[in-house]
Design a protein around this motif. Structure first.
Motif, mmCIF file in Angstrom:
data_model
loop_
_atom_site.group_PDB
_atom_site.id
_atom_site.type_symbol
_atom_site.label_atom_id
_atom_site.label_comp_id
_atom_site.label_asym_id
_atom_site.label_seq_id
_atom_site.Cartn_x
_atom_site.Cartn_y
_atom_site.Cartn_z
ATOM 1 N N GLU A 1 34.116 9.305 3.277
ATOM 2 C CA GLU A 1 33.900 8.619 4.548
ATOM 3 C C GLU A 1 35.173 7.922 5.031
ATOM 4 O O GLU A 1 35.497 7.942 6.213
ATOM 5 N N GLY A 2 35.884 7.325 4.092
ATOM 6 C CA GLY A 2 37.112 6.617 4.460
ATOM 7 C C GLY A 2 38.257 7.528 4.871
ATOM 8 O O GLY A 2 39.277 7.065 5.374
ATOM 9 N N ASP A 3 38.081 8.840 4.661
ATOM 10 C CA ASP A 3 39.159 9.785 4.988
ATOM 11 C C ASP A 3 39.227 10.127 6.475
ATOM 12 O O ASP A 3 40.281 10.520 6.972
ATOM 13 N N PHE A 4 38.082 10.025 7.167
ATOM 14 C CA PHE A 4 37.989 10.531 8.541
ATOM 15 C C PHE A 4 39.159 10.079 9.425
ATOM 16 O O PHE A 4 39.760 10.870 10.136
ATOM 17 N N GLU A 5 39.486 8.805 9.341
ATOM 18 C CA GLU A 5 40.495 8.296 10.276
ATOM 19 C C GLU A 5 41.914 8.776 9.954
ATOM 20 O O GLU A 5 42.820 8.600 10.757
ATOM 21 N N TYR A 6 42.088 9.375 8.784
ATOM 22 C CA TYR A 6 43.425 9.860 8.434
ATOM 23 C C TYR A 6 43.627 11.352 8.705
ATOM 24 O O TYR A 6 44.700 11.888 8.454
ATOM 25 N N VAL A 7 42.580 12.009 9.187
ATOM 26 C CA VAL A 7 42.706 13.446 9.463
ATOM 27 C C VAL A 7 43.605 13.659 10.681
ATOM 28 O O VAL A 7 43.316 13.178 11.771
ATOM 29 N N GLU A 8 44.725 14.371 10.470
ATOM 30 C CA GLU A 8 45.681 14.585 11.564
ATOM 31 C C GLU A 8 45.630 16.030 12.045
ATOM 32 O O GLU A 8 45.841 16.323 13.214
ATOM 33 N N THR B 1 28.937 15.058 13.620
ATOM 34 C CA THR B 1 28.200 14.287 14.631
ATOM 35 C C THR B 1 29.197 13.632 15.588
ATOM 36 O O THR B 1 30.398 13.563 15.319
ATOM 37 N N GLU B 2 28.665 13.121 16.686
ATOM 38 C CA GLU B 2 29.541 12.462 17.656
ATOM 39 C C GLU B 2 30.224 11.257 17.007
ATOM 40 O O GLU B 2 31.414 11.014 17.214
ATOM 41 N N ALA B 3 29.483 10.535 16.191
ATOM 42 C CA ALA B 3 30.060 9.364 15.512
ATOM 43 C C ALA B 3 31.206 9.789 14.592
ATOM 44 O O ALA B 3 32.268 9.155 14.555
ATOM 45 N N GLN B 4 31.005 10.900 13.888
ATOM 46 C CA GLN B 4 32.080 11.398 13.005
ATOM 47 C C GLN B 4 33.283 11.823 13.827
ATOM 48 O O GLN B 4 34.424 11.548 13.474
ATOM 49 N N ARG B 5 33.016 12.506 14.948
ATOM 50 C CA ARG B 5 34.136 12.963 15.786
ATOM 51 C C ARG B 5 34.956 11.767 16.278
ATOM 52 O O ARG B 5 36.169 11.826 16.360
ATOM 53 N N GLN B 6 34.248 10.681 16.588
ATOM 54 C CA GLN B 6 34.975 9.481 17.051
ATOM 55 C C GLN B 6 35.789 8.838 15.929
ATOM 56 O O GLN B 6 36.766 8.136 16.194
ATOM 57 N N SER B 7 35.396 9.118 14.687
ATOM 58 C CA SER B 7 36.162 8.561 13.563
ATOM 59 C C SER B 7 37.466 9.321 13.305
ATOM 60 O O SER B 7 38.327 8.865 12.570
ATOM 61 N N TYR C 1 32.954 26.636 21.515
ATOM 62 C CA TYR C 1 32.019 25.861 20.692
ATOM 63 C C TYR C 1 32.524 24.446 20.410
ATOM 64 O O TYR C 1 31.797 23.620 19.861
ATOM 65 N N LEU C 2 33.791 24.159 20.769
ATOM 66 C CA LEU C 2 34.311 22.804 20.536
ATOM 67 C C LEU C 2 33.666 21.836 21.531
ATOM 68 O O LEU C 2 33.533 22.148 22.710
ATOM 69 N N PRO C 3 33.275 20.638 21.048
ATOM 70 C CA PRO C 3 32.650 19.662 21.962
ATOM 71 C C PRO C 3 33.635 19.219 23.048
ATOM 72 O O PRO C 3 34.853 19.199 22.835
ATOM 73 N N MET C 4 33.100 18.850 24.218
ATOM 74 C CA MET C 4 33.954 18.456 25.334
ATOM 75 C C MET C 4 34.835 17.250 24.991
ATOM 76 O O MET C 4 35.971 17.161 25.446
ATOM 77 N N ASP C 5 34.298 16.312 24.184
ATOM 78 C CA ASP C 5 35.112 15.125 23.858
ATOM 79 C C ASP C 5 36.339 15.506 23.026
ATOM 80 O O ASP C 5 37.360 14.812 23.055
ATOM 81 N N ILE C 6 36.273 16.590 22.311
ATOM 82 C CA ILE C 6 37.442 17.077 21.557
ATOM 83 C C ILE C 6 38.398 17.805 22.500
ATOM 84 O O ILE C 6 39.609 17.544 22.533
ATOM 85 N N ILE C 7 37.841 18.730 23.312
ATOM 86 C CA ILE C 7 38.683 19.525 24.218
ATOM 87 C C ILE C 7 39.414 18.621 25.216
ATOM 88 O O ILE C 7 40.599 18.802 25.489
#
Lengths: 319, 319
Positions: B37-44, B54-60, B76-82
């Motif tokens: 869980e703590g890794d999400f914010e370091y994904v580059e 989930t949307e919450a994960q995407r925001q992380s 298939y990529l969500p609009m908030d990502i694109i």
């Protein structure tokens, strides 16, 4: 008016018959259905053959000089017809190259892209999507073709377009344009194990009978696909059945069989890694348009010079 | 040591990961299964995508800068990502051209040579040999291809080898090498009725949604075959169902659908003149070997210059 008959065992279009009637003055054009008993001895030319003629009927064809077969192979002709030196035989070799090559690549591509599997799954409303489910591309594969005539050459041409290596096998190993290499039949064993796909276009002759037998199948790659669009007599069907059943090879596609129609009791029907088609690989979309020019050219030559212009069957070879 | 993470949503081979690890000093390579869980914010950087975030994960994913998709289309990529200007997206466009073109020709050839029918007859031990049973050759047929990119061009190349006339449709009608002619989408209606086979490679965009609808199917030849290897959203499936059910067109092959997996309750499954495959037309025999060089080249460029070298998705176009 002469009584000489041109017997049409196969159908010609009305306008084709009309055109030929004008060329062949003094000949009567008769269909098999209209052939009276007294006509047999006047038949001089046959377009197509009919397997239902009895031996007695064949002996009544006393003046028969030429049979223009409507197929490429003529192995179905009785020996008394083939060996009769009075009878010339010509075939339709050449016109089947396109449909047969399209059949070969239809099988290879649809197999590699899992389209046959897809069709079966569809009937069960089954969306099953294997990520690495045995897909293959033709690219960089090795294609071995037995027989380097018209059909083999068309298969080689298309194979190259799919970026395959294409090797031909013929009686003496002579080089044929369009093949990356050619080997003699006697050398074939050295190359068979390298092939991903093997296509046979071989005719039925004394030399080719049961060529594809147990020992031959044992030399193949475990993933190899075997295709027979030549003649059924070249394959030992029991040996092929065993090789497929044991998954010793990847799969096969047979369009031709020892006995046709393939008997309902044959165990071949049930094999899941075998595709069976009912001797249709050479069937042509516009058959009468493709065959007519060959018959017409030969008829003109026959009438004017007493000999055939093209597609003459070498009786000693059988093709 | 930096905490920056390269997240592998899709699998790489161990030796591939090792090679990339040496290139990307200071980055951690993490699989989705190992992502804490703590890794999400370091994904580059992400290799591949996973629809289950989930949307919450995407925001992380606060530091996410680049997604290397492993597909050609990225709809298939969500609009908030694109729409996030911080995130670059690259795709695998190009590598699917060969398998998709092979799928298209597998369908066309196996249909024209009656091999799908043969497979179904075989299951009933049925030797049924229609003399004039709807065989067709690709020779001299007209092939219309929507989309003149990598995939369309490979289809055109093979089409020519089978002696077809190949016409392309693209947004502005610009000429593309390998096509006999190209028309703009706005002019397509004038040419559609001439085509024997129509292949769509179109992506899912606002402009292509339900392009293939009732009025379009009405313009086709009664024998036309329609193939969709682009995206399901481009087809009005109800209109296609009606056209096929009424035999208003000859047949169709769909590899893509509005909803995937296609629901078991869909009426499309039952159509005999439709072939369904489960979105596999682009599946690749050696997937990891084909995709790795693209990811590697982009990774080197990203690390050295902060930008991507190739296969960059134009976010406004969506492909």
């Amino acid at each position: 008016m002469s009584n000489a008959i041109i017997l049409m065992n196969n159908q010609l279009k009305p306008q084709q018959v009309e055109m030929l009637t004008q060329l062949a003055e003094g000949y009567r054009f008769v269909t098999k259905a209209d052939l009276a008993e007294g006509d047999f001895e006047y038949v001089e030319i046959m377009y197509g053959w009919d397997k239902s003629y009895t031996e007695a009927q064949r002996q009544s064809f006393k003046r028969l000089k030429w049979i223009q077969a409507t197929s490429a192979g003529v192995d179905y002709l009785p020996m008394d017809i083939i060996q009769n030196p009075q009878i010339m035989i010509s075939n339709m070799s050449g016109i089947h190259a396109t449909p047969i090559a399209e059949s070969v690549f239809g099988y290879l591509l649809a197999t590699g892209r899992q389209l046959f599997t897809s069709q079966l799954q569809q009937r069960e409303s089954n969306w099953n999507r294997p990520e690495h489910g045995g897909y293959f591309s033709l690219k960089d594969k090795v294609l071995l073709v037995y027989g380097t005539g018209n059909i083999g050459q068309e298969i080689a041409r298309i194979g190259h377009n799919f970026s395959m290596e294409v090797i031909g096998i013929n009686t003496n190993g002579r080089a044929i344009e369009g093949f990356d290499a050619c080997y003699a039949t006697a050398e074939a064993d050295s190359i068979v194990g390298k092939a991903d796909f093997i296509v046979s276009t071989l005719p039925a002759t004394a030399n080719t009978r049961h060529y594809f037998a147990e020992n031959w199948f044992k030399m193949l790659k475990a993933t190899a696909l075997f295709i027979n669009v030549g003649r059924g007599q070249t394959v030992d069907e029991t040996a092929l059945y065993e090789a497929l059943k044991a998954k010793q090879i990847g799969g096969a596609y047979l369009d031709v069989f020892h006995e046709e129609p393939l008997p309902e009791s044959s165990t071949l029907w049930e094999l899941e890694n075998l595709l069976i088609s009912p001797h249709i690989s050479g069937q042509i979309e516009h058959f009468q348009e493709e065959t007519f020019p060959i018959f017409k050219e030969n008829l003109v030559s026959y009438l004017n010079e007493g000999k055939l212009a093209r597609n003459i069957v070498a009786k000693d070879k059988g093709y």
